[in-house]
Design a protein around this motif. Structure first.
Motif, mmCIF file in Angstrom:
data_model
loop_
_atom_site.group_PDB
_atom_site.id
_atom_site.type_symbol
_atom_site.label_atom_id
_atom_site.label_comp_id
_atom_site.label_asym_id
_atom_site.label_seq_id
_atom_site.Cartn_x
_atom_site.Cartn_y
_atom_site.Cartn_z
ATOM 1 N N LYS A 144 0.840 -1.132 -0.057
ATOM 2 C CA LYS A 144 -0.013 0.062 -0.125
ATOM 3 C C LYS A 144 0.831 1.292 0.111
ATOM 4 O O LYS A 144 1.770 1.194 0.823
ATOM 5 N N ARG A 145 0.617 2.250 -0.824
ATOM 6 C CA ARG A 145 1.160 3.499 -0.934
ATOM 7 C C ARG A 145 0.838 4.025 0.312
ATOM 8 O O ARG A 145 -0.160 4.460 0.827
ATOM 9 N N LYS A 146 1.939 4.914 0.836
ATOM 10 C CA LYS A 146 1.759 5.810 2.103
ATOM 11 C C LYS A 146 1.857 7.144 1.414
ATOM 12 O O LYS A 146 2.380 7.511 0.821
ATOM 13 N N LEU A 147 0.931 8.082 2.263
ATOM 14 C CA LEU A 147 0.802 9.540 1.950
ATOM 15 C C LEU A 147 2.060 10.234 3.064
ATOM 16 O O LEU A 147 2.394 9.574 3.689
ATOM 17 N N ALA A 148 2.307 11.461 2.591
ATOM 18 C CA ALA A 148 3.208 11.886 3.321
ATOM 19 C C ALA A 148 2.733 12.547 4.888
ATOM 20 O O ALA A 148 3.558 12.493 5.886
ATOM 21 N N PHE A 149 1.414 12.523 4.684
ATOM 22 C CA PHE A 149 0.694 12.878 6.174
ATOM 23 C C PHE A 149 -0.180 11.812 6.313
ATOM 24 O O PHE A 149 -0.842 11.243 5.544
ATOM 25 N N SER A 150 -0.766 11.928 7.862
ATOM 26 C CA SER A 150 -1.855 10.963 7.895
ATOM 27 C C SER A 150 -3.302 11.841 8.129
ATOM 28 O O SER A 150 -3.205 13.027 7.682
ATOM 29 N N LYS A 151 -4.182 11.153 8.278
ATOM 30 C CA LYS A 151 -5.644 11.813 8.207
ATOM 31 C C LYS A 151 -5.587 13.061 9.137
ATOM 32 O O LYS A 151 -6.243 14.032 8.889
ATOM 33 N N ALA A 152 -5.089 12.773 10.420
ATOM 34 C CA ALA A 152 -5.074 14.000 11.413
ATOM 35 C C ALA A 152 -4.374 14.913 10.837
ATOM 36 O O ALA A 152 -4.835 16.154 11.221
ATOM 37 N N ASN A 153 -3.389 14.815 10.097
ATOM 38 C CA ASN A 153 -2.325 16.088 9.766
ATOM 39 C C ASN A 153 -3.464 16.778 8.586
ATOM 40 O O ASN A 153 -3.579 18.048 8.705
ATOM 41 N N TYR A 154 -4.133 16.087 7.770
ATOM 42 C CA TYR A 154 -4.983 16.787 6.865
ATOM 43 C C TYR A 154 -6.028 17.549 7.473
ATOM 44 O O TYR A 154 -6.601 18.744 7.120
ATOM 45 N N LEU A 155 -6.784 16.662 8.641
ATOM 46 C CA LEU A 155 -7.638 17.663 9.326
ATOM 47 C C LEU A 155 -7.377 18.636 9.810
ATOM 48 O O LEU A 155 -7.793 19.679 9.900
ATOM 49 N N ILE A 156 -6.234 18.953 10.724
ATOM 50 C CA ILE A 156 -5.671 19.908 11.365
ATOM 51 C C ILE A 156 -5.179 21.123 10.060
ATOM 52 O O ILE A 156 -5.660 22.329 10.409
ATOM 53 N N MET A 157 -4.721 20.725 9.063
ATOM 54 C CA MET A 157 -4.453 21.891 7.740
ATOM 55 C C MET A 157 -5.636 22.314 7.500
ATOM 56 O O MET A 157 -6.024 23.486 7.324
ATOM 57 N N ILE A 158 -6.883 21.417 7.401
ATOM 58 C CA ILE A 158 -8.191 22.273 7.078
ATOM 59 C C ILE A 158 -8.714 23.318 7.960
ATOM 60 O O ILE A 158 -9.084 24.224 7.701
ATOM 61 N N ALA A 159 -8.420 22.552 9.283
ATOM 62 C CA ALA A 159 -8.871 23.750 10.310
ATOM 63 C C ALA A 159 -8.045 25.057 10.208
ATOM 64 O O ALA A 159 -8.541 26.032 10.426
ATOM 65 N N VAL A 205 1.812 23.703 13.247
ATOM 66 C CA VAL A 205 1.339 22.209 14.123
ATOM 67 C C VAL A 205 0.834 21.068 13.040
ATOM 68 O O VAL A 205 1.476 19.940 13.378
ATOM 69 N N ALA A 206 0.406 21.457 11.976
ATOM 70 C CA ALA A 206 -0.410 20.475 11.131
ATOM 71 C C ALA A 206 1.040 19.623 10.247
ATOM 72 O O ALA A 206 0.701 18.384 10.058
ATOM 73 N N ILE A 207 1.682 20.534 9.989
ATOM 74 C CA ILE A 207 2.949 19.676 9.141
ATOM 75 C C ILE A 207 3.831 19.105 10.313
ATOM 76 O O ILE A 207 4.319 17.940 9.567
ATOM 77 N N PHE A 208 4.020 19.553 11.371
ATOM 78 C CA PHE A 208 5.015 18.830 12.076
ATOM 79 C C PHE A 208 4.340 17.735 13.083
ATOM 80 O O PHE A 208 5.030 17.052 13.853
ATOM 81 N N TYR A 209 3.222 17.721 13.222
ATOM 82 C CA TYR A 209 2.233 16.643 13.914
ATOM 83 C C TYR A 209 2.485 15.320 13.504
ATOM 84 O O TYR A 209 2.452 14.840 12.353
ATOM 85 N N LYS A 210 2.827 14.597 14.636
ATOM 86 C CA LYS A 210 3.325 13.056 14.178
ATOM 87 C C LYS A 210 2.359 12.286 15.120
ATOM 88 O O LYS A 210 2.721 12.295 16.260
ATOM 89 N N PRO A 211 1.368 11.763 14.697
ATOM 90 C CA PRO A 211 0.463 10.792 15.472
ATOM 91 C C PRO A 211 1.235 9.642 15.908
ATOM 92 O O PRO A 211 2.012 9.187 14.964
#
Length: 74
Positions: free
Chosen positions: A4-19, A61-67
């Motif tokens: 499976k291909r991995k994206l650069a960010f997780s779903k949590a990162n994208y949600l924080i970016m949208i916020a 924070v969204a860029i550097f957040y690592k779940p």
């Protein structure tokens, strides 16, 4: 190729970016609501820029957040 291909960010990162994008938009809208000429009132010079900077901080924070992943706890 079943890997499976991995994206650069997780779903949590994208949600924080949208916020962060929403907060940025709200900040710019606040700046346009100023009734003083050329935006020299409280909304245009104080509140709007503070909200915009908060939006940029959220993006940072969204860029550097690592779940935490499940494999990290083992």
């Amino acid at each position: 190729m079943s890997e499976k291909r991995k994206l650069a960010f997780s779903k949590a990162n994208y949600l924080i970016m949208i916020a962060g994008i929403i907060v940025l938009a709200i900040g710019f809208i606040i700046m346009t609501l100023d009734s003083e000429p050329y935006g020299f009132g409280f909304l245009g010079l104080t509140l709007g820029p503070i909200v915009v900077m908060l939006g940029f901080a959220i993006e940072f924070v969204a860029i550097f957040y690592k779940p935490k992943s499940k494999s990290d706890t083992e």
